[in-house]
Design a protein around this motif. Structure first.
Motif, mmCIF file in Angstrom:
data_model
loop_
_atom_site.group_PDB
_atom_site.id
_atom_site.type_symbol
_atom_site.label_atom_id
_atom_site.label_comp_id
_atom_site.label_asym_id
_atom_site.label_seq_id
_atom_site.Cartn_x
_atom_site.Cartn_y
_atom_site.Cartn_z
ATOM 1 N N PRO A 142 1.030 -1.393 -0.089
ATOM 2 C CA PRO A 142 -0.313 -0.063 0.343
ATOM 3 C C PRO A 142 0.846 1.785 0.021
ATOM 4 N N SER A 143 2.769 1.276 0.184
ATOM 5 C CA SER A 143 3.163 2.482 0.096
ATOM 6 C C SER A 143 2.856 3.273 -0.649
ATOM 7 N N PRO A 144 3.075 2.718 -1.782
ATOM 8 C CA PRO A 144 2.902 3.657 -2.758
ATOM 9 C C PRO A 144 1.997 4.594 -3.336
ATOM 10 N N LYS A 145 0.869 3.848 -2.530
ATOM 11 C CA LYS A 145 -0.485 4.383 -3.569
ATOM 12 C C LYS A 145 -0.324 5.492 -1.885
ATOM 13 N N THR A 146 -0.708 5.051 -0.500
ATOM 14 C CA THR A 146 -0.582 6.280 0.401
ATOM 15 C C THR A 146 0.398 7.420 0.240
ATOM 16 N N ALA A 147 1.436 7.132 -0.187
ATOM 17 C CA ALA A 147 2.119 8.332 -1.259
ATOM 18 C C ALA A 147 1.641 9.062 -2.042
ATOM 19 N N GLY A 178 10.959 6.743 4.678
ATOM 20 C CA GLY A 178 10.415 5.492 5.033
ATOM 21 C C GLY A 178 10.222 4.821 3.323
ATOM 22 N N SER A 179 9.168 4.039 3.999
ATOM 23 C CA SER A 179 8.094 3.606 2.790
ATOM 24 C C SER A 179 7.887 4.356 1.763
ATOM 25 N N VAL A 180 6.431 5.288 2.891
ATOM 26 C CA VAL A 180 6.176 6.420 2.041
ATOM 27 C C VAL A 180 6.606 7.227 1.705
ATOM 28 N N GLY A 181 7.144 8.142 2.868
ATOM 29 C CA GLY A 181 8.377 9.383 3.088
ATOM 30 C C GLY A 181 8.483 10.124 1.889
ATOM 31 N N ILE A 200 15.755 9.234 11.342
ATOM 32 C CA ILE A 200 16.959 9.069 12.215
ATOM 33 C C ILE A 200 17.709 7.688 11.696
ATOM 34 N N PHE A 201 17.967 6.851 11.030
ATOM 35 C CA PHE A 201 18.482 6.152 9.979
ATOM 36 C C PHE A 201 19.551 7.494 8.786
ATOM 37 N N ASP A 202 20.395 7.598 9.229
ATOM 38 C CA ASP A 202 21.151 9.392 7.748
ATOM 39 C C ASP A 202 21.902 8.368 6.805
ATOM 40 N N CYS A 233 6.217 11.792 7.867
ATOM 41 C CA CYS A 233 6.030 10.643 7.729
ATOM 42 C C CYS A 233 6.542 9.658 8.265
ATOM 43 N N ALA A 234 6.859 9.775 9.560
ATOM 44 C CA ALA A 234 7.515 9.021 10.540
ATOM 45 C C ALA A 234 6.682 8.546 11.488
ATOM 46 N N LEU A 235 6.579 8.730 12.452
ATOM 47 C CA LEU A 235 5.867 8.527 13.986
ATOM 48 C C LEU A 235 4.759 9.151 13.884
ATOM 49 N N GLY A 236 3.804 8.729 14.816
ATOM 50 C CA GLY A 236 3.132 9.853 15.398
ATOM 51 C C GLY A 236 2.996 10.668 15.679
#
Ligand code: NAD
Length: 348
Positions: A142-147, A178-181, A200-202, A233-236
């Motif tokens: 779903p990630s590309p669709k969410t983006a 990540g996948s969406v960002g 957080i992961f450079d 696009c990370a955590l809430g």
């Protein structure tokens, strides 16, 4: 032996707990509402500290799904399941028992993958119930669709704030590569938007910056950089008492769930003149996509993508409600969803 217990909760149609001694499964399913259709929501596996915490979460998440589906214009209600445990507990028997639990709802609850559950786990669930979506070979990741859906929500927001929906020449602060960002950043950059990114992961941030001709800042800086749009696009919970006065943006449009730490932060953004695109409205494309699996004849990607355009039109309506009623966009989104549910209830 499998023990299933009903838990009456005001405002919820059906909440049940299951304990299966053989597989060690301890889980809850909550059906918040089926007014618009069967209650769809993922199956989350999480190491909750205790049963109360798990119950609170399943109630909150299932209600959220009702609002998300209602806003997206889908004929779906809101439900969710949570399993207490961690991925090391997974087994065939575990997901078979969960499949039986889902089946016991007779189709009023439909499950899918969620945090810590995967397509292959749903494959086992599907051996016991047909009320499962997001299986291998169907609507896919779903990630590309969410983006894409979030990008459509961004377009509506830019139009509202600047009178033009173009990203060209504007600056976007993306938190979470990540996948969406990463895909969202790509859409923006392709239209001439300037990307500032943090993770957080450079190396994830560096990869997105390289692909978009953008720059990397630290996760501490991303919420206070000068920009047009901040994109969580990370955590809430990134919009909270500590961050809110630091934002230097005109709008917030991102895919993360539960961006407002508390509801009142939506009012604070309004007072600050920052246009907030409610998370569950703009990140609904994954749900719109998987919902298409339930159509007669099965999944059709073209139709699913076409239906995602509703995110853009819904955002315009939500902005209009916010303006007319002098309320935050977050409250306006809730009202928009409630109106749809109430109108269906009234016609029944
Ligand atoms: P992901 O795990 O692929 O990406 C999240 C990224 O955020 C990771 O790279 C992680 O390192 C980074 N991150 C974590 N904490 C951070 C911090 N404090 N600062 C900066 N970066 C941080 O997840 P995703 O699938 O891209 O989802 C992103 C968000 O969107 C989540 O909140 C998710 O619930 C929500 N969402 C996703 C989908 C979907 O289809 N994937 C659908 C709806 C909502």
């Amino acid at each position: 032996m499998v023990e299933v217990t009903d838990i009456p909760v005001e405002g919820y149609e059906s909440v049940k707990r299951v304990y299966d001694a053989e597989s060690g499964l301890l889980a809850f399913i909550s059906v918040h509402s089926t007014v618009l259709g069967p209650a769809l929501g993922g199956m989350r596996l999480w190491n909750y500290a205790n049963e109360d915490e798990a119950l609170t979460d399943v109630l909150r998440l299932s209600k959220g799904m009702t609002y998300k589906a209602a806003c997206a214009g889908l004929n779906l209600g809101g439900g969710k399941s949570v399993i207490i445990g961690d991925p090391s507990m997974k087994s065939q028997a575990f997901f078979e028992a969960m499949g039986d639990f889902v089946e016991s709802f007779g189709g009023s609850y439909i499950t899918a993958e969620d945090v810590n559950t995967k397509v292959e786990d749903m494959g086992i669930v599907a051996t016991r119930t047909k009320h499962v979506v997001g299986l291998a070979g169907k609507s896919g990741n779903p990630s590309p669709k969410t983006a894409w859906g979030t990008f459509l929500g961004l377009k509506a927001t830019l139009q509202d704030v600047y009178g033009s929906d173009s990203c060209a020449g504007k600056t976007f602060a993306i938190e979470g590569a990540g996948s969406v960002g990463s895909i969202y950043a790509d859409y923006i950059a392709k239209e001439g938007g300037k990307i500032i990114v943090a993770d957080i992961f450079d190396e994830s941030a560096q990869r997105v910056a390289a692909a978009t001709n953008g720059i990397v800042v630290s996760p501490d800086e991303i919420r206070s950089v000068e920009c047009d749009v901040y994109a969580p696009c990370a955590l809430g919970g990134s919009i909270n008492d500590d961050t809110i006065s630091n934002f230097k943006c005109k709008a917030i449009v991102g895919a993360a769930n539960n961006q407002l730490l508390e509801e009142r932060h939506g009012d604070d953004l309004r007072d600050l003149g920052i246009r907030y695109a409610p998370d569950y409205v703009v990140n609904a494309a994954g749900l719109i996509n998987v919902y298409d699996e339930m159509a007669d004849g099965g999944y059709n990607e073209e139709r699913a993508v076409e239906n995602m355009n509703s995110i853009r039109t819904n955002m315009h309506e939500i902005f209009a409600i916010s303006n007319e009623e002098g309320i935050s966009t977050a409250t306006a989104a809730d009202r928009f969803a409630e109106r749809r549910i109430d109108s269906v209830l009234a016609s029944k």
